[in-house]
Design a protein around this motif. Structure first.
Motif, PDB file in Angstrom:
ATOM      1  N   LEU A  68       2.847  10.047 -10.039  1.00  0.00           N
ATOM      2  CA  LEU A  68       2.248  10.455 -11.199  1.00  0.00           C
ATOM      3  C   LEU A  68       1.282  11.404 -10.961  1.00  0.00           C
ATOM      4  O   LEU A  68       1.073  12.092 -11.739  1.00  0.00           O
ATOM      5  N   TYR A  69       1.288  11.975  -9.424  1.00  0.00           N
ATOM      6  CA  TYR A  69      -0.058  13.409  -9.364  1.00  0.00           C
ATOM      7  C   TYR A  69       0.798  14.123 -10.324  1.00  0.00           C
ATOM      8  O   TYR A  69       0.819  15.309 -11.019  1.00  0.00           O
ATOM      9  N   GLN A  70       1.821  13.947  -9.627  1.00  0.00           N
ATOM     10  CA  GLN A  70       3.076  15.572  -9.280  1.00  0.00           C
ATOM     11  C   GLN A  70       3.369  15.506 -11.119  1.00  0.00           C
ATOM     12  O   GLN A  70       3.868  16.585 -11.514  1.00  0.00           O
ATOM     13  N   GLN A  71       3.912  14.727 -11.683  1.00  0.00           N
ATOM     14  CA  GLN A  71       4.120  14.364 -12.646  1.00  0.00           C
ATOM     15  C   GLN A  71       3.267  15.048 -13.974  1.00  0.00           C
ATOM     16  O   GLN A  71       3.556  15.920 -14.709  1.00  0.00           O
ATOM     17  N   ALA A  72       1.731  14.555 -13.460  1.00  0.00           N
ATOM     18  CA  ALA A  72       0.369  15.274 -13.967  1.00  0.00           C
ATOM     19  C   ALA A  72       1.012  16.739 -13.947  1.00  0.00           C
ATOM     20  O   ALA A  72       0.203  17.746 -15.090  1.00  0.00           O
ATOM     21  N   ILE A  73       1.077  17.007 -12.858  1.00  0.00           N
ATOM     22  CA  ILE A  73       0.897  18.256 -12.890  1.00  0.00           C
ATOM     23  C   ILE A  73       1.985  19.699 -13.537  1.00  0.00           C
ATOM     24  O   ILE A  73       1.946  20.119 -13.998  1.00  0.00           O
ATOM     25  N   GLN A  74       3.540  18.572 -13.296  1.00  0.00           N
ATOM     26  CA  GLN A  74       4.674  19.367 -14.298  1.00  0.00           C
ATOM     27  C   GLN A  74       3.867  19.335 -15.609  1.00  0.00           C
ATOM     28  O   GLN A  74       4.427  20.842 -16.426  1.00  0.00           O
ATOM     29  N   ALA A 125       0.676  -1.072  -0.091  1.00  0.00           N
ATOM     30  CA  ALA A 125      -0.018  -0.287   0.267  1.00  0.00           C
ATOM     31  C   ALA A 125       0.860   1.308  -0.350  1.00  0.00           C
ATOM     32  O   ALA A 125       0.490   1.888  -0.960  1.00  0.00           O
ATOM     33  N   PHE A 126       2.038   1.821   0.633  1.00  0.00           N
ATOM     34  CA  PHE A 126       2.905   2.277   0.384  1.00  0.00           C
ATOM     35  C   PHE A 126       3.628   2.287  -0.548  1.00  0.00           C
ATOM     36  O   PHE A 126       3.372   3.666  -0.759  1.00  0.00           O
ATOM     37  N   LYS A 127       3.837   1.178  -1.350  1.00  0.00           N
ATOM     38  CA  LYS A 127       4.479   1.659  -2.620  1.00  0.00           C
ATOM     39  C   LYS A 127       3.658   2.444  -3.553  1.00  0.00           C
ATOM     40  O   LYS A 127       3.965   2.717  -4.654  1.00  0.00           O
ATOM     41  N   GLU A 128       2.266   1.661  -3.664  1.00  0.00           N
ATOM     42  CA  GLU A 128       1.644   1.954  -4.135  1.00  0.00           C
ATOM     43  C   GLU A 128       1.495   3.819  -4.315  1.00  0.00           C
ATOM     44  O   GLU A 128       0.813   4.144  -5.440  1.00  0.00           O
ATOM     45  N   GLU A 129       0.843   4.401  -2.745  1.00  0.00           N
ATOM     46  CA  GLU A 129       0.845   4.997  -2.855  1.00  0.00           C
ATOM     47  C   GLU A 129       1.602   6.754  -3.304  1.00  0.00           C
ATOM     48  O   GLU A 129       1.573   7.343  -4.093  1.00  0.00           O
ATOM     49  N   GLY A 130       3.404   5.913  -3.536  1.00  0.00           N
ATOM     50  CA  GLY A 130       3.968   6.586  -3.598  1.00  0.00           C
ATOM     51  C   GLY A 130       3.964   6.685  -5.400  1.00  0.00           C
ATOM     52  O   GLY A 130       4.772   8.025  -5.600  1.00  0.00           O
ATOM     53  N   ILE A 131       3.731   5.645  -6.134  1.00  0.00           N
ATOM     54  CA  ILE A 131       3.268   5.551  -7.054  1.00  0.00           C
ATOM     55  C   ILE A 131       2.999   6.473  -7.773  1.00  0.00           C
ATOM     56  O   ILE A 131       3.198   7.377  -8.883  1.00  0.00           O
ATOM     57  N   GLN A 132       1.183   6.659  -7.048  1.00  0.00           N
ATOM     58  CA  GLN A 132      -0.025   7.957  -7.440  1.00  0.00           C
ATOM     59  C   GLN A 132       1.127   9.150  -7.257  1.00  0.00           C
ATOM     60  O   GLN A 132       0.013   9.882  -8.067  1.00  0.00           O
ATOM     61  N   GLN A 133       1.248   9.732  -5.645  1.00  0.00           N
ATOM     62  CA  GLN A 133       2.195  10.881  -5.800  1.00  0.00           C
ATOM     63  C   GLN A 133       2.863  10.841  -6.462  1.00  0.00           C
ATOM     64  O   GLN A 133       2.566  12.236  -7.245  1.00  0.00           O
TER      65      GLN A 133
END
Length: 282
Positions: free
Chosen positions: A244-250, A234-242
């Motif tokens: 991807l979100y930062q990448q989308a913002i950039q 779950a921790f790894k999945e949360e990190g991946i999602q975070q």
């Protein structure tokens, strides 16, 4: 019991870390260290250590059995079921402690005896090695000659193990087949015909599982391991999602700089119109 984990730390230590069954420990060690009837270890003394793993961290399933063999050789058996990237460093650290603790203050170096570290791993660790059993010594990088035979570190990777010929099985293969969990009781009975210690191990396993207290302790340890894996996943999945979100913002910022239509930005980044407008204001 279906899917019984023989690497469960509580079970493993009761099987191979108890003086009542030191004949099994000697069978395991003589097999892994490739000893024959002429040079095999004949006795073992366990060193009591209060270091049972209790926390949900990298030490969750680390277990060590420390012992002295009849010729003074020091041995440390480590079990690790949770993947750990620094196994080499940790094994060397524990080996160094085992080696240095032999000498009392003022004692002579000639009293030092060979120290052997054996790491039994439930995961692939040595990516560049195909064999399940790999042994490391201290060698000259040019001549490959040993500096000393006092250091010996073994890595036994269970996922890499495959039994090639049950009729010609060696003691080391018999034990790894047992701990791997890849073989049925019927197959283990066939293996036991060439390695009697395996038959005794299977019989002890049955007795262990019939004991309600022991079985309950085993199940609690298994639950702790499952919870650990679930938490890490779950921790790894949360990190991946975070990430991807930062990448989308950039990406959205770059597209805004190029004056791309907001609806198009939303389509390619999966960000909402509201989120993109907020980024634009910032």
């Amino acid at each position: 019991m279906e899917n019984f984990n023989r690497l469960n730390d509580l079970y493993f230590k009761k099987l191979l870390g108890d003086k009542k069954r030191k004949n099994l420990t000697l069978s395991f060690l003589n097999g892994i260290l490739n000893k024959d009837d002429k040079n095999c270890f004949t006795d073992i003394t366990f060193l009591d250590k209060d270091n049972e793993p209790l926390t949900l961290d990298g030490k969750l399933s680390k277990l060590d059995i420390r012992a002295d063999l009849n010729d003074g050789t020091q041995v440390d058996i480590e079990v690790q079921v949770c993947p750990f990237k620094l196994m080499a460093e940790r094994s060397l650290y524990y080996w160094s402690k085992m080696y240095s603790e032999q000498l009392e203050k003022g004692a002579e170096y000639k009293k030092l005896k060979k120290a052997i570290a054996i790491n039994l791993l439930a995961f692939d660790y040595l990516e560049d090695e195909q064999e399940w059993h790999n042994i490391y010594n201290l060698l000259n990088v040019k001549s490959h000659k040993k500096l000393t035979d006092h250091i010996e570190i073994h890595f036994l990777e269970l996922p890499k193990f495959t039994l090639k010929d049950m009729r010609k099985i060696r003691a080391s293969e018999a034990w790894i087949a047992y701990f791997s969990g890849k073989y049925s009781k019927e197959e283990l009975e066939e293996i036991a015909m060439t390695t009697p210690a395996i038959k005794e191990a299977v019989e002890f396993e049955d007795t262990f599982l019939q004991n309600k207290i022991e079985r309950r302790a085993y199940e609690q340890r298994e639950k702790a391991i499952r919870d650990y894996y679930s938490y890490m996943s779950a921790f790894k999945e949360e990190g991946i999602q975070q990430g991807l979100y930062q990448q989308a913002i950039q990406t959205a910022k770059n597209m805004l700089k190029d004056k791309v239509d907001i609806k198009l930005i939303s389509k390619y980044t999966n960000l909402s119109i509201e989120e993109i407008n907020k980024i634009k204001v910032e």
